[in-house]
Design an enzyme around this catalytic site. Structure first.
Site, PDB file in Angstrom:
ATOM      1  N   ARG A  90      -4.181  -4.909   4.727  1.00  0.00           N
ATOM      2  CA  ARG A  90      -4.672  -6.155   4.540  1.00  0.00           C
ATOM      3  C   ARG A  90      -4.277  -7.004   3.245  1.00  0.00           C
ATOM      4  NH1 ARG A  90      -9.881  -2.690   2.509  1.00  0.00           N
ATOM      5  NH2 ARG A  90      -8.568  -1.324   3.938  1.00  0.00           N
ATOM      6  N   HIS A 100      -1.845  -7.599  -1.720  1.00  0.00           N
ATOM      7  CA  HIS A 100      -2.262  -6.793  -0.377  1.00  0.00           C
ATOM      8  C   HIS A 100      -2.219  -5.156  -0.843  1.00  0.00           C
ATOM      9  CE1 HIS A 100       1.923  -5.100   0.582  1.00  0.00           C
ATOM     10  NE2 HIS A 100       2.144  -5.852  -0.207  1.00  0.00           N
ATOM     11  N   CYS A 101      -2.754  -4.584   0.240  1.00  0.00           N
ATOM     12  CA  CYS A 101      -2.854  -3.009   0.156  1.00  0.00           C
ATOM     13  C   CYS A 101      -2.090  -2.708   1.417  1.00  0.00           C
ATOM     14  CB  CYS A 101      -4.096  -2.521  -0.018  1.00  0.00           C
ATOM     15  SG  CYS A 101      -5.264  -3.046   1.659  1.00  0.00           S
ATOM     16  N   ALA A 102      -2.207  -1.490   1.910  1.00  0.00           N
ATOM     17  CA  ALA A 102      -1.550  -0.886   3.237  1.00  0.00           C
ATOM     18  C   ALA A 102      -1.830  -1.720   4.421  1.00  0.00           C
ATOM     19  CB  ALA A 102      -1.873   0.482   3.228  1.00  0.00           C
TER      20      ALA A 102
END
Length: 654
Positions: free
Chosen positions: A30, A26-28
């Site tokens: 999604r 995951h990123c910031a």
């Protein structure tokens, strides 16, 4: 029960189950999945999950937009699925195997140019401001420019050329550095190679090549090796030569790392990588790249300024938003930069800024229609503001694509604005902020026209969105009956909460050496992505309950356990790093999911020796995962040896 446990289970089912997930990270904002079969993902079911704000596929990854709570959602998803996440780079690597050559090339270009875009934006703003100072004859100043009548502004104008020259003339240094960074090779060698492409003392400046006679170049600007010569030509602001040179350096370094013994690699790898790359750059790659770059800019410029430029502008303006969805829009960065180097500006970028404004205006119309619905307004208004400032993802995936008709309205408005932009040859100094502030990057003589085009990009999509909605054009059936999933999430009743300031003491679940979380081996834990807490190097293989509560999750592999207290505090205890790969070997669980436990009850026994012999780190993070609700603080000075049952953390209700 974790905050998003139900939604996580629903998502796991909707994406085709655990067996369909090749990798997840995951990123910031999604979740990023690499799926074995994307056709098994039920997009409609996924977007109906309250916590999900939208979905899209890009660069081989199926991405599910969650928002700021994605770390908590990710934690709950890992818990209910038993799937360990991987690093972003590992996910990209897995996704690359599902991409065709064009997609891989576009992804590489994106990762190379993204780190240098902030510098290019700053440079564009500087050049735009300098154009106003020195390039505009003001009637109020008797037809003179500002620098001609003010020594102060003349000095400012001269000073600003320092960063302007550094950004554009020295652009190859940034490109070769970014290539090295992307390829995982020595970044300092990339910087040195870039400097060797633009050396102001030894090379003829690229901007002066056209005005320098060939005879003078042959006499004064060559390296003479007796039986052949090599031109001393600089590649200031050139994109393709720097890109090719950087890639040659990276692949040479990768090759030599494999064949040269480690004991002498520090000596020979840099030498055998940099020198051949430099020779290739000035003999083959530089000249060839220069020609390719000029061909590209000539062809694009012909389309943007030729007899059918209006058609080119209409098509590009209309299709830019769909390009953003596919990720192909990243290719425009290289084209813009090459146009700036060859023609002193770019006609392409103004249309990009107008497209962003148009999509923002479509969302603004959606907000206007739902302004009395507080939940819908909370979604649409921030998305429109974000688009107006150049970030269209919340607008595209949060509203426009979901309901279709705002997206179509934005595309039509952008197409009209693009047609007019190319008709009037609106030119930008450089890539700027891709929204309303973009006017600062437009060349001074086109600022007035661009302001009118921004008005077109605001009014047309806004009006069309209202019209389409009222007439029922392009509207999806879901829009008539179902609110956006993120609006439904906002509507959910909040769970019972403890009073602000409630203090919970968390005991040590293990005996061993307790350390600050930042010292954890796994960067996901060390950076606090999963939450705040401590990490313990256990000396005994007995894990006890650190609080009174309920077992909210027990991984099938028994290597991790989650607890939730009556006050709503959520804990995760993860025994070792990557120990999920042992599939339960060496672990014995004494509880099951749903059990109520008291502080001190045995939870899991594990064989430290067996884990270490299998090559795994046994350090164990103890994490407060709902960090938005509870502030976690160490109850003792760290590092320190602890026994099971010692006070370890305090969690305060925020």
């Amino acid at each position: 029960m974790g905050k998003f446990e139900k939604e996580a289970r629903d998502l796991l089912s909707a994406i085709g189950g655990k067996e369909n997930v090749s990798a997840v990270t995951h990123c910031a904002t999604r979740m990023r999945f690499v799926l074995n079969d994307e056709s098994k993902a039920d997009v409609q079911a996924i977007e109906a999950i309250p916590a999900v704000k939208g979905t899209f596929t890009n660069a081989g990854q199926f991405q599910v937009i969650i928002g700021n709570d994605v770390p908590i959602f990710y934690n709950d998803f890992s818990a209910v699925s038993g799937i360990e996440g991987v690093s972003k780079e590992a996910a990209k690597s897995a996704a690359a195997g599902k991409q065709n050559p064009v997609q891989r090339a576009v992804a590489m270009l994106a990762e190379i140019f993204t780190p240098i875009i902030p510098a290019i934006i700053v440079g564009g703003l500087i050049l735009g401001f300098r154009n106003i100072l020195e390039g505009v004859a003001w009637s109020a100043l008797d037809g003179k420019s500002i620098v001609e009548v003010s020594q102060f502004w003349s000095g400012v104008n001269s000073f600003l050329w320092l960063p302007g020259e550094a950004i554009f003339h020295y652009l190859p240094v940034g490109i070769t550095w970014s290539v090295s960074r992307k390829m995982g090779t020595s970044q300092i060698l990339g910087i040195v190679l870039g400097i060797c492409l633009i050396s102001p003392n030894q090379l003829l400046n690229a901007y002066n090549v056209a005005s320098t006679p060939a005879a003078e170049i042959a006499k004064d600007w060559v390296w003479d090796f007796g039986f052949f010569t090599v031109n001393k030509i600089g590649y200031q602001a050139q994109v393709i030569p720097a890109l090719l040179a950087g890639l040659s350096l990276a692949y040479l370094e990768r090759f030599w790392r494999k064949v040269i013994p480690e004991v002498v690699s520090m000596i020979f790898v840099p030498f055998l990588s940099l020198l051949p790359a430099l020779i290739l750059a000035h003999t083959v790659l530089g000249p060839v790249g220069w020609v390719i770059g000029q061909w590209i800019s000539t062809i694009v410029l012909a389309g943007l300024t030729g007899s059918f430029k209006w058609l080119f502008g209409a098509i590009f303006g209309t299709l830019y938003a769909p390009l953003v969805i596919t990720g192909l829009h990243h290719m425009t960065n290289a084209i813009d930069t090459q146009l700036i180097a060859d023609s002193g500006g770019t006609v392409l970028w103004p249309m990009i800024a107008l497209s962003n404004i148009a999509q923002g205006s479509a969302v603004l119309a959606y907000y206007w229609m739902n302004r009395h619905d507080e939940r819908e307004a909370q979604i649409a208004l921030p998305a429109s503001i974000s688009a107006y400032l150049g970030v269209t993802e919340p607008a595209l995936f949060g509203v426009n694509l979901k309901y279709v008709y705002p997206f179509i309205a934005g595309m039509i408005g952008s197409g009209i604005a693009g047609l007019l932009s190319t008709t009037f040859n609106v030119t930008a100094n450089a890539i700027g902020v891709g929204g309303l502030p973009g006017i600062l990057s437009i060349q001074a003589r086109y600022m007035g026209i661009f302001a009118l085009l921004m008005l077109v990009a605001i009014v047309v999509p806004f009006a069309l969105t209202l019209f389409f909605r009222k007439a029922g054009f392009f509207t999806k059936t879901e829009d008539q009956t179902v609110k956006a999933p993120q609006a439904e999430a906002l509507a959910q009743a909040a769970e019972a909460e403890s009073p602000k300031g409630t203090l919970i003491t968390i005991q040590s679940p293990l005996a061993g050496q307790a350390k600050v979380l930042a010292e954890a081996t796994d960067p996901v834990f060390a950076q606090g992505v999963m939450g705040q807490g401590v990490v313990i190097e256990p000396s005994e293989g007995e894990l006890i309950a650190p609080v009174d509560g309920e077992i909210s999750v027990l991984f099938p592999t028994k290597h991790a356990v989650g607890l939730v207290t009556a006050q709503g505090l959520e804990l995760l205890i993860h025994i070792g790093m990557d120990t999920v790969n042992l599939e339960g070997q060496g672990f014995t669980a004494h509880v099951k999911q749903g059990d109520s436990v008291q502080a001190g009850d045995r939870l899991i026994s594990f064989d430290i020796k067996q884990l270490k012999e299998a090559g795994y780190v046994v350090e164990t993070p103890v994490i407060v995962t709902n960090q938005n609700d509870f502030q976690a603080d160490a109850a003792l000075d760290l590092p320190q040896t602890v026994k099971r049952g010692d006070d370890l953390l305090t969690a305060t209700k925020i």
